[in-house]
Motif scaffolding. Structure first.
Motif, short mmCIF file in Angstrom:
data_model
loop_
_atom_site.label_atom_id
_atom_site.label_comp_id
_atom_site.label_asym_id
_atom_site.label_seq_id
_atom_site.Cartn_x
_atom_site.Cartn_y
_atom_site.Cartn_z
N PRO A 112 21.09 64.18 -4.04
CA PRO A 112 20.89 64.70 -4.96
C PRO A 112 21.71 65.24 -6.66
CG PRO A 112 19.53 65.68 -3.20
CD PRO A 112 21.17 64.40 -2.57
N GLY A 113 21.58 65.29 -7.75
CA GLY A 113 21.52 65.80 -9.22
C GLY A 113 23.42 64.88 -9.27
N ASP A 114 23.34 63.83 -8.69
CA ASP A 114 24.47 63.06 -8.91
C ASP A 114 23.72 62.41 -10.46
OD1 ASP A 114 25.87 62.60 -6.83
OD2 ASP A 114 26.04 61.18 -6.41
N ASP A 115 25.09 61.87 -11.31
CA ASP A 115 24.57 61.03 -12.75
C ASP A 115 24.25 59.85 -12.23
OD1 ASP A 115 24.47 59.78 -15.54
OD2 ASP A 115 25.31 61.17 -15.94
N LEU A 116 22.79 59.16 -11.73
CA LEU A 116 23.36 57.70 -11.81
C LEU A 116 23.32 56.68 -12.79
CD1 LEU A 116 22.56 55.77 -8.94
CD2 LEU A 116 20.87 55.64 -9.53
N PRO A 117 23.22 57.22 -13.24
CA PRO A 117 23.41 55.78 -14.39
C PRO A 117 24.86 56.38 -15.09
CG PRO A 117 21.04 57.68 -15.58
CD PRO A 117 21.56 58.08 -14.37
N ASP B 66 10.14 54.05 -14.76
CA ASP B 66 10.28 53.65 -16.19
C ASP B 66 11.63 54.40 -16.51
OD1 ASP B 66 7.95 51.66 -16.03
OD2 ASP B 66 6.98 51.94 -16.50
N GLU B 67 11.46 55.18 -16.58
CA GLU B 67 12.16 56.60 -17.38
C GLU B 67 13.88 56.82 -17.10
OE1 GLU B 67 10.54 60.41 -17.46
OE2 GLU B 67 8.56 59.90 -18.43
N SER B 68 13.69 56.42 -15.29
CA SER B 68 15.16 55.96 -14.33
C SER B 68 15.30 54.79 -14.86
CB SER B 68 14.63 56.38 -13.62
OG SER B 68 14.22 57.66 -12.79
N ALA B 69 15.05 54.21 -15.43
CA ALA B 69 15.55 52.21 -16.05
C ALA B 69 15.82 52.81 -16.75
CB ALA B 69 14.35 51.32 -15.34
N ALA B 70 15.09 53.61 -18.17
CA ALA B 70 15.74 53.99 -19.50
C ALA B 70 17.37 54.43 -19.72
CB ALA B 70 14.70 54.06 -20.06
N SER B 71 17.00 55.62 -18.57
CA SER B 71 18.30 56.06 -18.57
C SER B 71 20.05 55.44 -18.17
CB SER B 71 18.47 57.39 -17.85
OG SER B 71 17.32 58.03 -17.63
N ILE B 72 19.20 54.78 -16.94
CA ILE B 72 20.47 53.70 -16.86
C ILE B 72 20.89 52.78 -17.61
CG2 ILE B 72 21.15 51.64 -14.92
CD1 ILE B 72 19.34 53.36 -12.43
N ARG B 73 19.62 52.09 -18.50
CA ARG B 73 20.26 51.34 -19.47
C ARG B 73 20.68 51.76 -20.64
NH1 ARG B 73 15.64 49.49 -23.60
NH2 ARG B 73 16.56 48.08 -24.45
N GLY C 253 18.70 45.20 -19.49
CA GLY C 253 17.72 44.72 -18.92
C GLY C 253 18.13 45.38 -17.90
N VAL C 254 16.57 46.52 -17.56
CA VAL C 254 17.32 46.67 -15.77
C VAL C 254 15.51 47.11 -15.30
CG1 VAL C 254 17.61 49.28 -14.71
CG2 VAL C 254 19.30 48.54 -17.18
N ILE C 255 15.75 46.97 -13.67
CA ILE C 255 14.66 47.28 -13.04
C ILE C 255 15.10 47.83 -12.27
CG2 ILE C 255 13.87 44.60 -13.84
CD1 ILE C 255 15.35 43.43 -10.85
N ILE C 256 14.11 48.44 -11.88
CA ILE C 256 14.00 49.07 -10.00
C ILE C 256 13.10 49.01 -9.51
CG2 ILE C 256 14.00 51.96 -9.33
CD1 ILE C 256 15.93 51.91 -12.20
N THR C 257 13.76 48.59 -7.95
CA THR C 257 13.13 47.58 -7.18
C THR C 257 12.39 48.05 -5.99
OG1 THR C 257 15.24 46.39 -6.14
CG2 THR C 257 14.37 45.39 -8.05
N ASP C 258 11.92 48.30 -5.38
CA ASP C 258 11.42 48.44 -3.97
C ASP C 258 11.04 47.41 -3.13
OD1 ASP C 258 11.87 50.59 -2.96
OD2 ASP C 258 9.20 50.66 -2.31
N THR C 259 10.47 47.29 -2.03
CA THR C 259 10.82 46.35 -0.98
C THR C 259 9.12 46.52 -0.40
OG1 THR C 259 12.92 46.52 -0.27
CG2 THR C 259 10.95 45.82 1.10
N ALA C 260 7.94 45.52 -0.37
CA ALA C 260 6.60 45.61 -0.23
C ALA C 260 6.54 44.53 0.44
CB ALA C 260 5.94 45.69 -1.59
N GLY C 261 5.61 44.68 1.48
CA GLY C 261 4.73 43.24 2.56
C GLY C 261 3.93 42.94 1.63
#
Lengths: 261, 261
Positions: free
Chosen positions: A21-26, A119-126, A138-146
Motif C-alpha cells: 500500500p502506498g507504492d507509486d505503481l505508475p 480507468d483512473e489507475s490505468a490513466a496514471s500508469i499511462r 495504451g494501458v489495460i488493467i486486467t483480471d481473471t474471469a470465468g
C-alpha cells in the motif's frame, strides 16, 4: 508472410517485486518497462498489483462482508461440494465470481478487492509510461474471469486508458462485400488474454508489454465500460435456476389468483 | 526482462488464397507456413477455411433449416429491431449464435456450416505441419463467438490437436503458498484470441502461427471438448427469459392445483 518480424509480440516485465500500500505503481512500472516499451505499445497490468498499491486488502474473515459491499446485484448462486459460488455484478458493472474479491497470491488471512477506479489507475500508469517512452501508449488493467458454457477462465479488461477496446466493424463490409451486422471484436479482452499467456497465474509476473496493435492506441478511447454489457441488454442477466424460481413464484401467484376468478 | 526476444510471438500467414471444396487444406497450409513455423509452434486456423475445404456451404435460403439441423438445444432467443438472435448448443457442444452458421465472407446466397469434425481436421493439418517443420506442433481450429455480460466477440477453440487447452492448476499452490481451488486458465481460448488480433475480421487472413507456448504442445492432449462445459454443469444453461417462462408455467400449474386441495 513475415517470418522475421512477428505481427504481434508480448514481452513479460520482470522485477516489479511485491507491491505494498502506498507504492507509486505508475513510477515503478515505468521504471521497469523502460527500455522494453515503445510508443504504440499496450501495457497490460494485473489488477492485483493495482489493488495492493491502493491498499484494497481486507481481513479474510471479513471476506463475505467485502463481497456484499462490492455487490450491486446477485446474478447466480450455486453450492458445489460445500463450496458456495456467488456470481454477482460488482460496482464496475463486471459480472464475476465473488464480485472479483480475490484470495490467491495475497498474504495469509487477507483477501484483495478490485481497484476502486481502474480507468483512473490505468490513466496514471499511462501518463508515467508516456513520459518514459516519449510517445503514446495504451494501458489495460486486467483480471481473471470465468464464463458461461466454457471451462476455465480467461483474462479480461476491467479498466483501460488510451486503448480502443471494441473494434466495432458493424456497418462495414467483409472481403466478400457483405454487410457486417454484428461483427465487433472485443480486442481489449483479446489483448488481456494474449498478455495472460505470458504473465501466467503461478509465475506471478504482473505486467506485460503488447506490441503490434498501435492501431488500437487512441487517446480518445473510452475506458473499461466499453466492454460491459448492461443487464437490460443481456439474455443471461440472471442464473437459470434463479430465473426459473422467480418465474415459478410469479406463476404460482397467478395460478392462485385464477382460483378466485 | 527480455526486450530482444518476445515471450510470445504471433505471425500471420499470407497467400492461403480462396479455399474451395476438395482443396487439400493441410497441404496448402503446410506449404504456406513452411519457413515460418518451427517445432513447438501452435498454428491457429480459422474454421471458415476448414468448412470451405469440406464443402460445408449451403444455400442462404436454406439457412434456417441449416441452423435447425445443427441445433442440439435452443438456449435463448431474442428479437431485436426485427432481427431474431438464436443462441443454441450445436453438435460440437458449443453454445453459439445461429449454431455457428456463418454468412460473412461467403459467396452471395450461401452460408457456411462449422466443420463436421474439427478435432480430426486439426489432426490432419498437424500431421502435414509436422512433416514440414520436422517436429511437434499444435493446431487449433478457431471460430468467433459472443459471450454473456461482455460486449463484442472473441475467438475460441472449436477443435484442436496436440495442444493442451486447459492449464488446470487446481490443487497447486500460488506464489504465496495458497492452494489454488478454481484456477484453470483456458489457454486454448487465449491462444485463439491472440491469433485473432493479427488475423482480424476484415483482413481475412485465415492462419496464424503462435510461438512461445511449446509447454502446451502435447501429443496426448484432448481436443476441443476440453473447454466445453456441459449444460448440467452450467449456471447459465438457459436464457433468463426462457428459464423464467419455464418456471412460470410450472408455478401456474402448481397454483391451479392448489385450488383443488
Amino acid at each position: 508472410m513475415t517470418g522475421a518480424h512477428p505481427d504481434l509480440s508480448v514481452f513479460t516485465v520482470d522485477g516489479i517485486g511485491e507491491i505494498v500500500p502506498g507504492d507509486d505503481l505508475p513510477l515503478i512500472i515505468a521504471e521497469r518497462v523502460n527500455g522494453v516499451a515503445r510508443p504504440g505499445d499496450i501495457i497490460a497490468v494485473t489488477s492485483k498489483i493495482v489493488s495492493k498499491a491502493e491498499g484494497r486488502l481486507v481481513h479474510a474473515n471479513d471476506r463475505d462482508d467485502a463481497i456484499r459491499s462490492e455487490t450491486v446485484r446477485v446474478v447466480a448462486t450455486r453450492e458445489h461440494r460445500g463450496r458456495v459460488t456467488r456470481i454477482v455484478e460488482n460496482k464496475l458493472g463486471l459480472v464475476m465470481a465473488a464480485a472479483g474479491v480475490d484470495a490467491s497470491n495475497t498474504a495469509d488471512g487477507t483477501v484483495l478487492l478490485l481497484p476502486l477506479h481502474p480507468d483512473e489507475s490505468a490513466a496514471s500508469i499511462r501518463m508515467a509510461m508516456e513520459a518514459t517512452v516519449g510517445g503514446m501508449v495504451g494501458v489495460i488493467i486486467t483480471d481473471t474471469a470465468g464464463r458461461p458454457w466454457r471451462e476455465g477462465q480467461t483474462d479480461i479488461v476491467i479498466g483501460a486508458s488510451g486503448v480502443r477496446l471494441l473494434d466495432d466493424l458493424r456497418g462495414q463490409r467483409d472481403a466478400a462485400g457483405k454487410l457486417l451486422e454484428v461483427t465487433a471484436p472485443a480486442v481489449g479482452d483479446e489483448i488481456a488474454a494474449a498478455a495472460d499467456l505470458v504473465k501466467g497465474k503461478s509465475s506471478g509476473v504482473p505486467v506485460a508489454v503488447v506490441r503490434g496493435l498501435a492501431r488500437f492506441v487512441d487517446a480518445e478511447a473510452h475506458g473499461g465500460r466499453e466492454l460491459v454489457r448492461g443487464a437490460s441488454d443481456d439474455m443471461f442477466s440472471l442464473g437459470t435456476a434463479e430465473a426459473r424460481q422467480q418465474g415459478w413464484d410469479e406463476g404460482y401467484r397467478a395460478g392462485l389468483a385464477a382460483r378466485d376468478s
